[in-house]
Design a protein around this motif. Structure first.
Motif, PDB file in Angstrom:
ATOM      1  N   THR A   1      -5.449  -0.676  -8.403  1.00  0.00           N
ATOM      2  CA  THR A   1      -5.834  -2.034  -8.034  1.00  0.00           C
ATOM      3  C   THR A   1      -4.597  -2.739  -7.490  1.00  0.00           C
ATOM      4  O   THR A   1      -3.548  -2.728  -8.130  1.00  0.00           O
TER       5      THR A   1
ATOM      6  N   GLU B   1      -1.661  -2.114 -10.038  1.00  0.00           N
ATOM      7  CA  GLU B   1      -2.095  -1.635 -11.355  1.00  0.00           C
ATOM      8  C   GLU B   1      -2.647  -0.229 -11.195  1.00  0.00           C
ATOM      9  O   GLU B   1      -3.568   0.005 -10.411  1.00  0.00           O
TER      10      GLU B   1
ATOM     11  N   ARG C   1      -7.618   5.149 -11.081  1.00  0.00           N
ATOM     12  CA  ARG C   1      -7.943   3.924 -10.344  1.00  0.00           C
ATOM     13  C   ARG C   1      -6.667   3.186  -9.980  1.00  0.00           C
ATOM     14  O   ARG C   1      -5.706   3.173 -10.724  1.00  0.00           O
TER      15      ARG C   1
ATOM     16  N   ASP D   1      -3.374  -6.433  -6.309  1.00  0.00           N
ATOM     17  CA  ASP D   1      -3.708  -7.860  -6.344  1.00  0.00           C
ATOM     18  C   ASP D   1      -2.465  -8.633  -5.934  1.00  0.00           C
ATOM     19  O   ASP D   1      -1.576  -8.865  -6.755  1.00  0.00           O
TER      20      ASP D   1
ATOM     21  N   GLU E   1       0.832  -1.205   0.000  1.00  0.00           N
ATOM     22  CA  GLU E   1       0.000   0.000   0.000  1.00  0.00           C
ATOM     23  C   GLU E   1       0.866   1.256   0.000  1.00  0.00           C
ATOM     24  O   GLU E   1       0.573   2.223  -0.708  1.00  0.00           O
TER      25      GLU E   1
END
Length: 57
Positions: free
Chosen positions: A28, A35, A26, A30, A7
């Motif tokens: 993402t 991303e 945005r 994972d 993070e």
């Protein structure tokens, strides 16, 4: 790898892109993969369509 490290890395990437003038729309995360999706919309003047004349109405 701990999730807080991922993070923190994502936040630093966002800051780096935004300092260079690119807007991130945005994020993402994972697992260990981050991303970032960059905004393609041009950021225009927010008062572009507002009549700012100061005279008789």
């Amino acid at each position: 790898m701990s999730s807080s490290k991922i993070e923190q890395r994502a936040l630093s990437l966002i800051n780096a892109f935004e300092r260079s003038g690119r807007m991130v729309s945005r994020v993402t995360i994972d697992g260990g993969k981050i991303e970032l999706v960059l905004s393609t919309e041009p950021t225009g003047d927010e008062f572009e369509r507002v009549d700012m004349r100061y005279d008789k109405t």
